[in-house]
Scaffold this motif. Structure first.
Motif: not given
Length: 284
Positions: A51-58, A147-151, A195-206
């Motif tokens: 739903m959030a992704s649909m709003r972002i893509l209008r 960040n979005l799961k688009t095709t 310590q377990i590290k993962t990339a932030p959304l601001s870096d462009g990950c899904l």
């Protein structure tokens, strides 16, 4: 059988036309999730991400697109394929209806639901050799669309071809600032001690659902420390473990990157807790 806008059709039925915007412009979103014995794993998280992704893509969200309606349509499709009593993979694709060029003629949408059988009802740690390499021909953009799961997955497709041609199980993708952001088919976690590290959304990950669940598990642990920060390629060979997360496999350990080989003890401990989280969705 597949489900197109609530109606079931044979899998080989030709339903989409050459005017389909998902085909012409990648103007579509999708969710891939597990269903076990009729229960959709983490369905609320998938639904609200969609739903959030649909709003972002209008895209215009139909009044009928409630949590309950889409769940019912998914389960109807699972039943039509005789997958109610086992584990199934579900893909729900939502695309903007045809018409227009880059500017759509309408923001109304349609959906397609596909299902297929899975071997195990639980997330399992696959300890088979799983070697990865950096893919540096093209880069992930550091923006919300990534960040979005688009095709629109041309980068991931080309990276998959590169991996196949060179004998790798997967590739790690980097963004425009040469930071490692994710794998082709999931999010990346780097283990160093506790310590377990993962990339932030601001870096462009899904914005992955299992990424979110694993982060919750780590954050609630007294033994582990979660760090959401940029990952340099130089960190990979210094890590104790590397693993990938996605909604179908759960947690996939990486066994080799260049000359470094990795264990999977932390991945094993986390997959048990991930299964426990998934079981809660079956009883809630």
């Amino acid at each position: 059988m597949i489900n197109f806008n609530g109606t079931l059709f044979p899998r080989d039925k030709e339903l989409l036309t050459a005017n389909n915007r998902g085909l012409k412009f990648g103007d579509a979103l999708f969710e891939t999730l597990r269903c076990v014995n009729g229960t959709l794993f983490f369905w609320e998280d998938h639904y609200f991400r969609l739903m959030a992704s649909m709003r972002i893509l209008r895209m215009e969200i139909p009044m009928s697109f409630t949590l309950e309606y889409l769940e019912e349509e998914i389960k109807k499709t699972i039943a039509a394929n005789d997958l109610e009593s086992g584990a199934a993979r579900v893909r729900l694709t939502v695309f903007r209806n045809g018409g227009g060029l880059y500017t759509p003629a309408t923001n109304e949408v349609s959906f397609v639901i596909e299902t297929s059988a899975l071997e195990s009802p639980f997330y399992l740690v696959n300890e088979s050799p799983y070697e990865v390499e950096l893919f540096k021909d093209f880069y992930v953009n550091k923006d919300m669309l990534s960040n979005l799961k688009t095709t629109n997955k041309a980068l991931h497709v080309v990276a998959s071809v590169f991996a196949k041609e060179n004998g790798y199980a997967n590739c790690l993708l980097v963004n425009t600032e040469k930071q490692v952001v994710e794998a082709i088919n999931g999010n990346l976690f780097v283990v160093n001690g506790k310590q377990i590290k993962t990339a932030p959304l601001s870096d462009g990950c899904l914005d992955g659902i299992i990424r979110k669940k694993v982060m919750e598990i780590i954050a609630s642990s007294e033994e582990l420390e979660l760090l959401e920060a940029s990952i340099s390629p130089f960190e990979l060979q210094k890590a104790d473990e590397l693993f990938i997360t996605n909604s179908i496999q759960g947690i996939q350990p990486i066994t080799k990157y260049r000359k470094k080989e990795f264990g999977c003890e932390v991945a094993k401990s986390l997959v048990g807790k991930l299964n426990a989280k998934a079981r809660l969705t079956q009883t809630s």
